[in-house]
Motif scaffolding. Structure first.
Motif, mmCIF file in Angstrom:
data_model
loop_
_atom_site.group_PDB
_atom_site.id
_atom_site.type_symbol
_atom_site.label_atom_id
_atom_site.label_comp_id
_atom_site.label_asym_id
_atom_site.label_seq_id
_atom_site.Cartn_x
_atom_site.Cartn_y
_atom_site.Cartn_z
ATOM 1 N N GLU A 1 -8.516 -3.813 3.158
ATOM 2 C CA GLU A 1 -7.660 -4.514 2.192
ATOM 3 C C GLU A 1 -7.373 -3.642 0.967
ATOM 4 O O GLU A 1 -6.225 -3.521 0.515
ATOM 5 N N LYS A 2 -8.413 -3.015 0.434
ATOM 6 C CA LYS A 2 -8.266 -2.150 -0.731
ATOM 7 C C LYS A 2 -7.369 -0.949 -0.413
ATOM 8 O O LYS A 2 -6.541 -0.543 -1.238
ATOM 9 N N ARG A 3 -7.507 -0.412 0.784
ATOM 10 C CA ARG A 3 -6.723 0.768 1.170
ATOM 11 C C ARG A 3 -5.236 0.431 1.301
ATOM 12 O O ARG A 3 -4.381 1.198 0.854
ATOM 13 N N ILE A 4 -4.915 -0.710 1.891
ATOM 14 C CA ILE A 4 -3.511 -1.109 2.022
ATOM 15 C C ILE A 4 -2.915 -1.357 0.634
ATOM 16 O O ILE A 4 -1.782 -0.947 0.354
ATOM 17 N N CYS A 5 -3.675 -1.977 -0.242
ATOM 18 C CA CYS A 5 -3.217 -2.177 -1.624
ATOM 19 C C CYS A 5 -2.977 -0.832 -2.311
ATOM 20 O O CYS A 5 -1.989 -0.669 -3.038
ATOM 21 N N ALA A 6 -3.859 0.132 -2.070
ATOM 22 C CA ALA A 6 -3.695 1.460 -2.657
ATOM 23 C C ALA A 6 -2.418 2.127 -2.142
ATOM 24 O O ALA A 6 -1.667 2.734 -2.913
ATOM 25 N N LYS B 1 3.291 -1.854 5.676
ATOM 26 C CA LYS B 1 2.813 -3.103 6.285
ATOM 27 C C LYS B 1 1.765 -2.744 7.330
ATOM 28 O O LYS B 1 2.013 -1.898 8.200
ATOM 29 N N LEU B 2 0.606 -3.350 7.250
ATOM 30 C CA LEU B 2 -0.442 -3.125 8.233
ATOM 31 C C LEU B 2 -0.003 -3.690 9.574
ATOM 32 O O LEU B 2 0.326 -4.871 9.665
ATOM 33 N N VAL B 3 0.024 -2.840 10.608
ATOM 34 C CA VAL B 3 0.478 -3.300 11.921
ATOM 35 C C VAL B 3 -0.591 -3.177 13.001
ATOM 36 O O VAL B 3 -0.434 -3.731 14.094
ATOM 37 N N LYS C 1 -0.916 5.016 -4.388
ATOM 38 C CA LYS C 1 -2.130 5.814 -4.554
ATOM 39 C C LYS C 1 -2.849 6.067 -3.240
ATOM 40 O O LYS C 1 -3.923 6.629 -3.229
ATOM 41 N N GLY C 2 -2.270 5.625 -2.125
ATOM 42 C CA GLY C 2 -2.960 5.716 -0.843
ATOM 43 C C GLY C 2 -2.909 7.081 -0.199
ATOM 44 O O GLY C 2 -3.911 7.624 0.215
ATOM 45 N N ALA C 3 -1.724 7.654 -0.092
ATOM 46 C CA ALA C 3 -1.547 8.949 0.555
ATOM 47 C C ALA C 3 -0.209 9.524 0.122
ATOM 48 O O ALA C 3 0.733 8.782 -0.178
ATOM 49 N N LYS C 4 -0.135 10.832 0.089
ATOM 50 C CA LYS C 4 1.099 11.498 -0.296
ATOM 51 C C LYS C 4 2.263 11.073 0.618
ATOM 52 O O LYS C 4 3.383 10.880 0.169
ATOM 53 N N TYR C 5 1.972 10.914 1.919
ATOM 54 C CA TYR C 5 3.008 10.555 2.879
ATOM 55 C C TYR C 5 3.600 9.172 2.606
ATOM 56 O O TYR C 5 4.808 8.965 2.680
ATOM 57 N N THR C 6 2.746 8.204 2.293
ATOM 58 C CA THR C 6 3.229 6.828 2.142
ATOM 59 C C THR C 6 3.822 6.533 0.765
ATOM 60 O O THR C 6 4.588 5.582 0.631
ATOM 61 N N LYS C 7 3.502 7.324 -0.222
ATOM 62 C CA LYS C 7 3.952 7.044 -1.592
ATOM 63 C C LYS C 7 5.463 6.826 -1.689
ATOM 64 O O LYS C 7 5.898 5.819 -2.263
ATOM 65 N N PRO C 8 6.311 7.716 -1.141
ATOM 66 C CA PRO C 8 7.756 7.480 -1.246
ATOM 67 C C PRO C 8 8.297 6.524 -0.183
ATOM 68 O O PRO C 8 9.498 6.269 -0.136
ATOM 69 N N ARG C 9 7.431 6.006 0.676
ATOM 70 C CA ARG C 9 7.871 5.153 1.789
ATOM 71 C C ARG C 9 7.348 3.718 1.661
ATOM 72 O O ARG C 9 7.140 3.037 2.644
ATOM 73 N N ASN D 1 -16.147 0.224 9.248
ATOM 74 C CA ASN D 1 -15.141 1.272 9.092
ATOM 75 C C ASN D 1 -13.942 0.931 9.960
ATOM 76 O O ASN D 1 -14.093 0.321 11.020
ATOM 77 N N TYR D 2 -12.788 1.316 9.505
ATOM 78 C CA TYR D 2 -11.541 0.945 10.172
ATOM 79 C C TYR D 2 -10.659 2.160 10.412
ATOM 80 O O TYR D 2 -10.559 3.040 9.562
ATOM 81 N N THR D 3 -9.983 2.160 11.540
ATOM 82 C CA THR D 3 -8.855 3.042 11.792
ATOM 83 C C THR D 3 -7.650 2.117 11.784
ATOM 84 O O THR D 3 -7.686 1.036 12.369
ATOM 85 N N TYR D 4 -6.602 2.526 11.097
ATOM 86 C CA TYR D 4 -5.467 1.618 10.933
ATOM 87 C C TYR D 4 -4.143 2.363 11.053
ATOM 88 O O TYR D 4 -4.071 3.584 10.916
ATOM 89 N N VAL D 5 -3.103 1.585 11.319
ATOM 90 C CA VAL D 5 -1.739 2.102 11.344
ATOM 91 C C VAL D 5 -0.903 1.194 10.463
ATOM 92 O O VAL D 5 -0.984 -0.034 10.571
#
Length: 84
Positions: A23-28, A45-47, A33-41, A2-6
């Motif tokens: 990997e799948k989550r960053i692609c999403a 990039k995984l940091v 399709k990942g999160a409402k917050y990131t969709k318009p942004r 399991n991962y916590t990521y920024v």
């Protein structure tokens, strides 16, 4: 595992989450399709990421990172000199 990521969004903002397939989550996120917050942004990039044995540990760490200030998150991700 399991991962916590920024991720850093295209507008310079930071989004914190957790997943069991990084990997799948960053692609999403980048597919809108990942999160409402990131969709318009997009793109994001995984940091930063941490690994955990259990979902509960990853979720707890996600919550603790979300409580950090932006400055603290930038320091954690070692981005304090890169974005404002």
């Amino acid at each position: 595992m399991n991962y916590t990521y920024v991720v850093q969004c295209s507008d310079g903002s930071l989004y914190t989450g957790w997943t069991n397939d990084l990997e799948k989550r960053i692609c999403a996120h980048n597919a809108g399709k990942g999160a409402k917050y990131t969709k318009p942004r997009r793109p994001v990039k995984l940091v930063y990421w941490e690994t955990f044995d259990t979902k509960e540990e990853a979720m707890h760490r996600e919550a603790s990172i979300k409580r950090l200030t932006r400055k603290e998150k930038l320091r954690l991700c070692r981005l304090d000199g890169e974005i404002g």
